[in-house]
Write a protein that holds these residues in place. Structure first.
Motif, PDB file in Angstrom:
ATOM      1  N   GLU A 228       0.884  -1.422  -0.238  1.00  0.00           N
ATOM      2  CA  GLU A 228      -0.033  -0.131  -0.056  1.00  0.00           C
ATOM      3  C   GLU A 228       0.917   1.198  -0.015  1.00  0.00           C
ATOM      4  N   GLY A 229       1.889   1.174  -0.516  1.00  0.00           N
ATOM      5  CA  GLY A 229       2.914   2.346  -0.805  1.00  0.00           C
ATOM      6  C   GLY A 229       3.774   2.688   0.522  1.00  0.00           C
ATOM      7  N   TRP A 230       3.807   1.787   1.460  1.00  0.00           N
ATOM      8  CA  TRP A 230       4.298   1.907   2.773  1.00  0.00           C
ATOM      9  C   TRP A 230       6.077   1.372   2.819  1.00  0.00           C
ATOM     10  N   GLY A 231       5.836   0.209   2.264  1.00  0.00           N
ATOM     11  CA  GLY A 231       7.496  -0.535   2.625  1.00  0.00           C
ATOM     12  C   GLY A 231       7.132  -1.650   3.313  1.00  0.00           C
ATOM     13  N   ALA A 232       8.178  -2.309   3.549  1.00  0.00           N
ATOM     14  CA  ALA A 232       8.015  -3.480   4.461  1.00  0.00           C
ATOM     15  C   ALA A 232       8.151  -3.320   6.162  1.00  0.00           C
ATOM     16  N   ASP A 233       7.337  -4.125   6.776  1.00  0.00           N
ATOM     17  CA  ASP A 233       7.358  -4.022   8.316  1.00  0.00           C
ATOM     18  C   ASP A 233       9.016  -4.481   8.730  1.00  0.00           C
ATOM     19  N   VAL A 234       9.409  -5.336   8.077  1.00  0.00           N
ATOM     20  CA  VAL A 234      10.932  -5.865   8.518  1.00  0.00           C
ATOM     21  C   VAL A 234      11.469  -6.126   6.968  1.00  0.00           C
ATOM     22  N   VAL A 235      12.840  -5.788   7.058  1.00  0.00           N
ATOM     23  CA  VAL A 235      13.729  -6.072   5.952  1.00  0.00           C
ATOM     24  C   VAL A 235      14.807  -6.578   6.197  1.00  0.00           C
ATOM     25  N   VAL A 236      15.355  -7.905   5.573  1.00  0.00           N
ATOM     26  CA  VAL A 236      16.534  -8.673   6.146  1.00  0.00           C
ATOM     27  C   VAL A 236      17.454  -8.601   4.984  1.00  0.00           C
ATOM     28  N   GLU A 237      18.477  -8.079   5.126  1.00  0.00           N
ATOM     29  CA  GLU A 237      19.546  -7.957   3.986  1.00  0.00           C
ATOM     30  C   GLU A 237      20.564  -9.251   4.082  1.00  0.00           C
TER      31      GLU A 237
END
Length: 342
Positions: A228-237
């Motif tokens: 919905e245009g916000w981005g992820a709750d958590v991102v793992v690189e």
């Protein structure tokens, strides 16, 4: 015995070296299987590691096998026991260990040399990070305890809640392990990688959707398109690339946690928007290594067979083929390979 010795950048040799003999507190195992790892690949390509080793040195850090010799003072173990030894152990006495921050121990006892017929386990690891292999668990699967322990540590530090939309950047063994563990924790996981076969493994680990980054011109934009245009709750690189670290931050929603897990080359830096970091209340975490708790948990998870970790073993090869295996890893033809001394 035959063993791999790392001399420098992409300079690996198989040599005859003396069989190890245990000192007091140590044990020696006959290696049943030693699995290759993305960290080994990075070390081989870069010619060293900031913390774990300095060439020339015996090489490899994931293995399972059978005890063949026991040093003086060792109790609780017998010749013939099948065991897996983590590649390190904390000292339990330093400033950080006293705070139970064991991965930050100032005197971590690292151990290398799993690509060999025999492996000596230092006393500190025997005392704190040596475990019996559960009955029926193959050596090649048990050998993955070390990387999975790092992943469990990383997942626990990622502030993941059931129902969170989590993006994993990287489809190597670590990224795939993260994907499986995060699905197990109840997250909706979206996996980005560059290899269709690896992305298919991610699907078998239960991820919601996979994306081939070769077909994506704007990964943060893609993430926002399904959030919905916000981005992820958590991102793992999970690649170890400074550019991807920045991409991970750009893919996060306000209030998100970004786990910068992949180890980048020494002396590299990234640029972070102070405005985004401050006003979006981002949490950026660097997570390194594991602790004895997560080593035990990893072995238990492998033994449960609740996730198809065997899919990460692309092949079994004799030790004499090790150099070619690293070229195959460099060319992304395999994920992990179980090296069998023969």
């Amino acid at each position: 015995m035959l063993a791999a010795v790392l001399y420098g950048q992409e300079h690996l040799q198989l040599e005859e070296v003396a069989d190890p003999t245990p000192e007091p507190g140590e044990v020696v195992i006959r290696v049943g299987a030693a699995t290759t790892c993305g960290t080994d690949l990075k070390v081989w390509r870069r010619g060293g590691h900031a913390r774990m080793l300095k060439p020339p040195t015996l090489f490899g850090h994931e293995a399972a096998g059978q005890i063949v010799a026991i040093g003086a003072g060792v109790t609780g173990w017998q010749v013939g026991d099948r065991v897996v030894a983590n590649n390190s152990a904390p000292c339990m006495t330093c400033f950080f260990c006293q705070k139970q921050e064991y991965s930050l121990c100032t005197d971590l006892s690292f151990n290398n040399g799993t690509f060999a017929e025999y492996l000596k386990i230092p006393a500190q690891i025997v005392k704190h990070n040596l475990y019996p292999i559960p009955e029926g668990l193959p050596d090649a699967i048990a050998a993955m305890t070390e990387p999975l322990a790092c992943v469990l540590h990383g997942a626990a530090r990622s502030n993941v809640k059931p129902g969170d939309r989590v993006v994993v950047l990287g489809d190597g063994a670590i990224g795939l392990m993260f994907a499986g563990e995060l699905v197990r924790l109840g997250a909706e996981v979206f996996l980005f990688g560059g290899n269709e076969q690896r992305l298919q493994i991610g699907e078998q680990f239960g991820v919601a959707k996979t994306f081939n980054h070769h077909q994506q011109t704007d990964i943060p934009g893609t993430v926002k398109s399904f959030t919905e245009g916000w981005g992820a709750d958590v991102v793992v690189e999970a690649t170890g690339s400074p550019a991807v670290w920045e991409m991970a931050i750009a893919s996060a929603r306000p209030g998100a946690t970004v786990n910068l897990f992949g180890g980048c080359p020494r002396d590299t830096t990234i640029t972070v928007s102070t405005e985004q970091l401050h006003y979006c209340e981002l949490t950026l975490k660097g997570v390194f290594h594991s602790t004895p708790h997560y080593v035990r948990s990893a072995l238990e998870l492998l033994a449960s067979r609740s996730l198809p970790f065997e899919l990460l073993i692309s092949d079994h090869q004799p030790l004499k083929n090790l150099e070619q295996v690293f070229f195959d890893m460099r060319d992304r033809k395999v994920v992990k390979v179980a090296m069998i001394p023969a």
